[in-house]
Scaffold this motif. Structure first.
Motif, PDB file in Angstrom:
ATOM      1  N   THR A   1     -29.230 -14.239 -57.312  1.00  0.00           N
ATOM      2  CA  THR A   1     -30.275 -14.653 -56.377  1.00  0.00           C
ATOM      3  C   THR A   1     -31.531 -15.042 -57.145  1.00  0.00           C
ATOM      4  OG1 THR A   1     -30.990 -12.377 -56.179  1.00  0.00           O
ATOM      5  CG2 THR A   1     -29.411 -13.153 -54.550  1.00  0.00           C
ATOM      6  N   ASN A   2     -32.258 -16.044 -56.615  1.00  0.00           N
ATOM      7  CA  ASN A   2     -33.483 -16.511 -57.249  1.00  0.00           C
ATOM      8  C   ASN A   2     -34.699 -15.689 -56.836  1.00  0.00           C
ATOM      9  OD1 ASN A   2     -32.143 -18.625 -58.558  1.00  0.00           O
ATOM     10  ND2 ASN A   2     -32.257 -19.909 -56.708  1.00  0.00           N
ATOM     11  N   HIS A   3     -34.594 -14.950 -55.758  1.00  0.00           N
ATOM     12  CA  HIS A   3     -35.696 -14.111 -55.301  1.00  0.00           C
ATOM     13  C   HIS A   3     -35.128 -12.803 -54.780  1.00  0.00           C
ATOM     14  CE1 HIS A   3     -34.273 -16.276 -51.753  1.00  0.00           C
ATOM     15  NE2 HIS A   3     -34.688 -15.240 -51.053  1.00  0.00           N
ATOM     16  N   LYS A   4     -35.975 -11.833 -54.755  1.00  0.00           N
ATOM     17  CA  LYS A   4     -35.534 -10.492 -54.370  1.00  0.00           C
ATOM     18  C   LYS A   4     -35.365 -10.398 -52.863  1.00  0.00           C
ATOM     19  CE  LYS A   4     -37.741  -8.196 -58.308  1.00  0.00           C
ATOM     20  NZ  LYS A   4     -38.223  -9.429 -58.958  1.00  0.00           N
TER      21      LYS A   4
ATOM     22  N   ILE B   1     -30.701  -6.899 -53.440  1.00  0.00           N
ATOM     23  CA  ILE B   1     -29.530  -7.729 -53.740  1.00  0.00           C
ATOM     24  C   ILE B   1     -29.774  -8.445 -55.067  1.00  0.00           C
ATOM     25  CG2 ILE B   1     -28.152  -9.713 -53.023  1.00  0.00           C
ATOM     26  CD1 ILE B   1     -28.678  -8.983 -50.153  1.00  0.00           C
ATOM     27  N   VAL B   2     -28.946  -8.160 -56.067  1.00  0.00           N
ATOM     28  CA  VAL B   2     -29.125  -8.774 -57.389  1.00  0.00           C
ATOM     29  C   VAL B   2     -28.110  -9.885 -57.643  1.00  0.00           C
ATOM     30  CG1 VAL B   2     -30.168  -6.726 -58.381  1.00  0.00           C
ATOM     31  CG2 VAL B   2     -27.699  -6.972 -58.453  1.00  0.00           C
ATOM     32  N   GLU B   3     -27.005  -9.874 -56.891  1.00  0.00           N
ATOM     33  CA  GLU B   3     -26.013 -10.941 -57.069  1.00  0.00           C
ATOM     34  C   GLU B   3     -25.174 -11.066 -55.808  1.00  0.00           C
ATOM     35  OE1 GLU B   3     -22.493 -12.366 -60.169  1.00  0.00           O
ATOM     36  OE2 GLU B   3     -23.459 -10.410 -60.417  1.00  0.00           O
ATOM     37  N   GLU B   4     -24.955 -12.297 -55.392  1.00  0.00           N
ATOM     38  CA  GLU B   4     -24.136 -12.559 -54.210  1.00  0.00           C
ATOM     39  C   GLU B   4     -22.837 -13.234 -54.635  1.00  0.00           C
ATOM     40  OE1 GLU B   4     -27.950 -14.239 -52.081  1.00  0.00           O
ATOM     41  OE2 GLU B   4     -26.347 -13.925 -50.585  1.00  0.00           O
TER      42      GLU B   4
END
Length: 421
Positions: free
Chosen positions: A3-6, A61-64
């Protein structure tokens, strides 16, 4: 895909435990607070972790991925803090809000919940919302209806944060939520605090009838200075009293059945679990309304009216110890728990002066007379009678020299005292 933003979310601890154990979430049994007993097969889980588990943990969320998302737990109160877990991706992209249907592994967090993490990560600076973010949106709101995402974890977290700030009252629309502080808070109910809520209510009533623009401007300014008063039991009591007076005023003191000016009784329902503070709250409401009614009515008989109100309030207050003796008992949670329902009716003149009151009781917990669980007691009256009866009274009621331990009704639980005195 990173993700580009938290994106901050609340994740169910049942989902974390399932991920930690390498198993799938049991969607059929996932149900918020009721899910506290859900345990994945995890040999590393401890009793301490279970005690700290209230159902949810705050995460980022750090990775989808296609079917899963990687979450980093950012929650000091969670036993899984600073750990990463893969949980199933929610249907309908629920990270943006969505509906918590008791099966969703995670739901979106609100701005004020996320802001605390952003402040920490940016060394005290603002987070991704920008420097122009409204500060009020980054604080737990006074009214829960102002939450963007209103779900179980957001509601509980908001109340928790407000409690930590010594703000025990929170509105949710017209409903007032109160958390028992379990400490002395007399300063919150002083004459000074009471007068602030009276002034705000009075100004609001005057504003409705203002026709002069200059007068309206002055009143609006004064109201703005009082509008920031926090939620309080006095505010709820004030609204009920003024709604009653408004109906009287609009009806001209006459009952107009079916019309806009119909006289209407006002009701305040005080409910909660044992030890929540219902009895104290009821007393505060009565005290506020009684003192507010003293300010109403003809001023020529002011002293007589004040004396009458005080007598009525005093009679109702003095009736409480008698009712509590016959209807209150020690429970595991509360040493003076009301084991019956109580309906108090306050009666007013059309001028707003208090003229009478009556108390009705109902639904006494009769089973307590013959059975009490360990750590609990029977009704106070039995212990008070045995402890304080004179020799004459003991002879009259055939008590002789008996003590509490001599009767099955007062000794079966093995608990004899009150910790609250």
């Amino acid at each position: 895909m990173a993700t580009n933003h938290k994106i901050r979310v609340w994740v169910r601890t049942s989902a974390i435990k399932s991920a930690k154990a390498g198993s799938k979430i049991d969607h059929d049994n996932a149900s918020g607070f009721q899910n506290r007993s859900f345990r994945a097969i995890d040999s590393s889980s401890s009793t301490e972790s279970d005690e700290n588990d209230w159902g949810w943990s705050l995460a980022t969320i750090v990775e989808e991925k296609t079917k899963e998302v990687t979450l980093l737990i950012h929650d000091d109160d969670s036993p899984y803090n600073l750990q990463k877990f893969d949980v199933p991706r929610v249907c309908g992209d629920n990270k943006t809000g969505g509906v918590d249907d008791n099966k969703t592994p995670y739901v979106a967090a609100n701005l004020f919940e996320s802001n605390e993490l952003d402040m920490e990560e940016n060394g005290g600076g603002m987070g991704p919302f920008g420097d122009d973010q409204d500060e009020e949106e980054l604080e737990p709101p006074d009214d829960l209806i102002n939450l963007i995402h209103l779900h179980e974890p957001a509601l509980v977290y908001c109340l928790k944060k407000r409690f930590e700030m010594d703000k025990i009252y929170t509105f949710t629309g017209p409903i007032l939520l109160a958390l028992n502080p379990f400490k002395n808070c007399r300063e919150m109910y002083s004459e000074k605090i009471m007068s602030l809520y009276w002034r705000r209510g009075e100004m609001s009533s005057l504003t409705e009838g203002m026709s002069s623009s200059s007068g309206e401007e002055k009143t609006s300014h004064d109201i703005d200075n009082l509008e920031n008063l926090p939620p309080h039991v006095f505010a709820s009591a004030d609204v009920a009293f003024r709604n009653m007076m408004k109906c009287i005023s609009q009806g001209g003191g006459k009952s107009a059945k079916g019309g806009s000016g119909e006289l209407k009784d006002q009701s305040i329902l005080v409910s909660g679990e044992s030890g929540a503070g219902k009895t104290v709250t009821t007393k505060l409401i009565m005290e506020y309304i009684s003192k507010l009614s003293k300010k109403k009515g003809p001023t020529t008989s002011g002293e007589k009216k004040v004396e009458q109100n005080s007598q009525i309030e005093d009679k109702v207050r003095k009736a409480n110890p008698v009712l509590e003796s016959f209807g209150n008992a020690r429970t595991i949670r509360n040493d003076n728990s009301s084991r019956f329902g109580k309906f108090i009716e306050l009666q007013f003149k059309k001028t707003g002066s208090l003229i009478g009151a009556c108390i009705e009781t109902y639904l006494l917990e009769k089973v307590r007379l013959v059975h009490q669980s360990p750590g609990e007691r029977n009704y106070h009256i039995f212990y008070e009678l045995l402890a304080g009866a004179s020799n004459e009274e003991r002879d009259k009621y055939f008590l002789g020299g008996s003590v509490i331990e001599d009767y099955q009704l007062t000794s079966m639980s093995g608990t004899f005292d009150r910790r609250d005195g």
